[in-house]
Write an enzyme that holds these catalytic residues in place. Structure first.
Site, PDB file in Angstrom:
ATOM      1  N   GLY A 158       0.841  -1.188   0.000  1.00 58.79           N
ATOM      2  CA  GLY A 158       0.000   0.000   0.000  1.00 58.79           C
ATOM      3  C   GLY A 158       0.874   1.235   0.000  1.00 58.79           C
ATOM      4  NE  ARG A 180      -6.055  -6.314   0.617  1.00 59.46           N
ATOM      5  CZ  ARG A 180      -6.889  -5.447   1.171  1.00 59.46           C
ATOM      6  NH1 ARG A 180      -8.052  -5.860   1.634  1.00 59.46           N
ATOM      7  NH2 ARG A 180      -6.580  -4.171   1.262  1.00 59.46           N
ATOM      8  NE  ARG A 242      -2.173  -1.774  14.734  1.00 57.25           N
ATOM      9  CZ  ARG A 242      -1.729  -0.617  14.274  1.00 57.25           C
ATOM     10  NH1 ARG A 242      -0.480  -0.524  13.826  1.00 57.25           N
ATOM     11  NH2 ARG A 242      -2.513   0.449  14.244  1.00 57.25           N
ATOM     12  CD  GLU A 271       2.601  -2.660  20.154  1.00 52.82           C
ATOM     13  OE1 GLU A 271       3.063  -2.957  19.047  1.00 52.82           O
ATOM     14  OE2 GLU A 271       1.913  -1.630  20.364  1.00 52.82           O
ATOM     15  CG  HIS A 290       3.433   0.658  17.812  1.00 47.97           C
ATOM     16  ND1 HIS A 290       2.310  -0.109  17.968  1.00 47.97           N
ATOM     17  CD2 HIS A 290       3.285   1.268  16.596  1.00 47.97           C
ATOM     18  CE1 HIS A 290       1.528   0.009  16.916  1.00 47.97           C
ATOM     19  NE2 HIS A 290       2.097   0.849  16.064  1.00 47.97           N
ATOM     20  N   GLY A 292       6.791   3.813  14.788  1.00 46.85           N
ATOM     21  CA  GLY A 292       6.763   4.063  13.353  1.00 46.85           C
ATOM     22  C   GLY A 292       6.318   5.462  12.976  1.00 46.85           C
TER      23      GLY A 292
END
Length: 326
Positions: A158, A180, A242, A271, A290, A292
């Site tokens: 994506g 996908r 995730r 987490e 986490h 990002g």
């Protein structure tokens, strides 16, 4: 008379999980900010709230909250992932959900590259070695591997995955991807990416496998024992989406048995991990908290994108980033 601003419900201002204090003035240009504490104290505020801003998964959107907000139109989520939101429940109340896919792409792609480079060159181990009071010399046989010209397999192409590919191209990496839906030919050519319809082909060929998918019922434990065993024994798994996309027990076993070489994780499940978790004890594993999207610029852009979405819904305008319940 000046028109009253629409009410937006937020968890809190400041604190560990609250809206950043530096963003409050921006919110107040468009909304009447109402914290959960204020909301719980005054039933008069319930009817004034037309939107909820969800930051760090808070406030929790459950049936009780939805039932208490008769004029709620939209829930604006800060971030891409919405697995913490019950979309079908929310939709049943006639409430729209939006997210912020455009503002997180660069920062998340950056952390993916950072983790890949740090793991390949053993930066965390090297830092400890260089700082250790016991270090008297640097061994010449303390080696990492090169990212340049290696094969990167991106699972999930994506916005973020494509930004990763753009960065990887600068390292002359061979880029494989599984998604996908296949990207347009010109987009593949721009970054030199090769589509793998079968995820197994990507896993077998890649030196680094980077996970950049949304967490859904289809992607839960997408990488398990079987998939790890398909990877090269010299390969590294990188997860920036995730934690639950990976079967962590299978990952521990694969790392212990040298099925794969290393892992670099910005996300885990839960987490943070329990302090005695085996992943925390492995030298060939890098774990970050986490982060990002944890930059000043990204958080500001996420807030602005969320506000743009909320205002679009409230003003009956085209919604830039609506999340549709499937």
């Amino acid at each position: 008379m000046e028109k009253e601003l629409p009410g937006v419900l937020i968890s809190e201002i400041g604190g560990t999980f609250g809206v950043l204090e530096s963003h409050v003035e921006f919110f107040k240009k468009h909304f009447n900010l109402i914290t959960m504490k204020e909301f719980q104290k005054s039933k008069e505020l319930h009817e004034k709230i037309k939107s909820v801003f969800v930051f760090e998964c808070l406030p929790v959107i459950d049936q009780a909250l939805l039932e208490s907000l008769p004029n709620l139109k939209v829930i604006g989520n800060s971030g891409v992932g919405v697995n913490h939101l019950n979309l079908k429940l929310i939709s049943s109340f006639g409430v729209k959900v939006t997210n912020t896919p455009h503002s997180v792409s660069d920062s998340t792609a950056d952390i993916g590259m950072a983790l890949m480079l740090a793991s390949a060159r053993r930066l965390v181990e090297g830092c400890y070695l260089a700082k250790s009071p016991d270090t008297t010399q640097f061994a010449v046989n303390w080696l990492g591997v090169e990212v340049s010209r290696a094969t990167l397999g991106i699972i999930g192409m994506g916005n973020i995955g494509y930004k990763v590919a753009k960065r990887a191209k600068a390292f002359d990496m061979k880029i494989l991807y599984h998604n996908r839906n296949r990207r347009k030919e010109e987009e593949e050519q721009e970054v030199g990416a090769v589509y793998c319809k079968n995820i197994d082909d990507l896993l077998r060929q890649s030196d680094f496998v980077m996970l950049v998918v949304n967490l859904t019922s289809e992607t839960h434990s997408l990488i398990g024992k079987r998939e790890l065993e398909l990877m090269k024994p010299t390969a590294t798994l990188i997860n920036i989406c995730r934690g639950a996309v990976v079967d962590q027990e299978a990952l521990v076993e694969a790392l212990q048995n040298k099925v794969i070489k290393a892992a670099a994780l910005d996300v885990t499940y839960p987490e943070p991990l329990p302090r005695d978790h085996l992943l925390l004890q492995m030298k060939n594993v890098i774990i970050t908290p986490h982060i990002g999207t944890a930059t000043d610029q990204a958080l500001r852009m996420m807030t602005e994108e969320a506000v743009e979405n909320i205002l679009a819904v409230l003003n009956d305008l085209p919604i830039p980033s609506e999340v549709i319940s499937k």
